[in-house]
Design an enzyme around this catalytic site. Structure first.
Site, short mmCIF file in Angstrom:
data_model
loop_
_atom_site.label_atom_id
_atom_site.label_comp_id
_atom_site.label_asym_id
_atom_site.label_seq_id
_atom_site.Cartn_x
_atom_site.Cartn_y
_atom_site.Cartn_z
N HIS A 261 -7.46 -6.79 -0.25
CA HIS A 261 -6.62 -6.20 0.01
C HIS A 261 -4.97 -5.90 0.95
CE1 HIS A 261 -4.27 -2.06 -0.67
NE2 HIS A 261 -4.60 -1.44 1.32
N ASP B 227 0.65 -1.33 -0.05
CA ASP B 227 -0.20 -0.41 0.15
C ASP B 227 1.07 0.92 0.09
OD1 ASP B 227 -2.61 0.35 0.44
OD2 ASP B 227 -1.90 2.07 1.89
N ARG B 228 0.96 2.09 0.42
CA ARG B 228 1.46 3.35 0.77
C ARG B 228 2.72 3.42 0.75
NH1 ARG B 228 -1.56 6.59 -1.20
NH2 ARG B 228 -0.58 8.26 -1.03
N ARG C 138 4.48 2.71 -1.83
CA ARG C 138 4.73 3.68 -3.09
C ARG C 138 6.37 4.13 -2.73
NH1 ARG C 138 0.34 3.55 -5.97
NH2 ARG C 138 -1.53 2.94 -5.13
N HIS D 148 -11.05 7.46 -0.31
CA HIS D 148 -10.28 8.24 1.13
C HIS D 148 -9.16 8.96 -0.02
CE1 HIS D 148 -8.43 4.74 0.54
NE2 HIS D 148 -7.26 4.41 0.67
#
Length: 298
Positions: free
Chosen positions: A272, A104-105, A108, A149
């Site tokens: 996820h 996820d973040r 990145r 979000h």
């Protein structure tokens, strides 16, 4: 939840980063996603630690790491700045070269880390993301509804911060519970940990700035890479949840092949939150990829 991994604070430019380290073998950095902390790895870390020296860190703004203030250009939470955090953490623990497993973040951040510091990252595995620029450029109704979000958090301050601060635990449960497996996928202790960190002062500002950076300065960095035809040189393994939104809305493998030279990947039978929904399958994938010298995988 990770008491077997001793805690070590790391300082970088006045920002305290919470890290843990344990295991033995080649260095493997683990980066978590939103709205979580390093606790998300609690079901896979014990197995991986038998083969790797694991370095776990809370991203700035999350977990028990510091929450730097906001700035007009969102530079304090750019993935370039967060990647420098990760590089400093690994250098602190004595590793100039390492592998990265990220969700996820954190994935990145890992993408930017591998792009900006290719000599440091040997291999990387990214979980349930497509490239940020492609996801924004190809946003449709299904993605916007599921990833609400993304568009809520980037609204101008102070509205999203105020709404989150009104009930941080409810925000965490709303984001995580709306996915494929619901809240039942999470260990109660892990969920309590995410909620504990969410109520810390500055969290709402930090997570909004993280997403504002992704919708602004991070896209500039991605566009610069594309304009210069810079692609990740490392072996990249991408995994996505069979029941997750990213797979429904994007061609994950094709999009990563536009951004990296050596990409393989597949889906896992989960949603996820792969490390908590399918820990055995994920651990097996990680062991196979990071321990293999072959560049060919299905």
């Amino acid at each position: 939840m990770l008491s077997a991994f001793p805690s070590h604070p790391v300082q970088r430019n006045g920002v305290t980063l919470h890290t843990r380290i344990g295991g033995e073998g080649p260095a493997l950095l683990l980066l978590h996603g939103h709205p979580q902390s390093m606790a998300m790895w609690h079901r896979v870390a014990p197995a991986l630690a038998r083969h790797f020296t694991l370095v776990l860190m809370d991203l700035r703004g999350y977990g028990d790491s510091a929450r730097p203030s906001a700035d007009a250009a969102h530079l304090n939470y750019s993935k370039r700045e967060m990647a420098l955090d990760a590089l400093a953490v690994m250098a602190h623990h004595g590793f100039a070269h390492f592998d990265v497993l990220a969700h996820d973040r954190g994935a990145r951040v890992a993408h930017r880390l591998a792009a900006d510091h290719p000599a440091a990252v040997r291999r990387l595995m990214l979980l349930d993301i497509a490239p940020t620029l492609a996801m924004y450029a190809q946003t449709g109704e299904a993605f916007a509804r599921a990833y609400w979000h993304w568009f809520f958090l980037i609204q101008p301050s102070p509205l999203p911060e105020a709404l989150i601060d009104a009930d941080p635990a409810r925000y965490v449960r709303s984001v995580m519970g709306s996915r494929h497996a619901g809240l039942g996928a999470f260990d109660p202790g892990a969920l309590a940990e995410y909620e504990r960190c969410a109520v810390q002062p500055g969290t709402a500002v930090a997570i909004c700035e993280d997403y504002r950076a992704s919708a602004s300065v991070d896209l500039d960095h991605d566009r610069a890479d594309i304009a210069a035809d810079r692609r990740l040189p490392q072996p990249l393994r991408v995994l996505w949840g069979e029941h997750a939104t990213v797979a429904r809305c994007f061609d994950v493998l094709a999009l990563w092949r536009e951004r990296a030279a050596n990409v393989t990947g597949r889906s896992l039978p989960c949603g996820h939150y792969m490390a908590e929904e399918a820990p055995e399958q994920l651990s097996a994938e990680a062991l196979s990829f990071f321990q293999s010298d072959s560049k060919e995988q299905p």
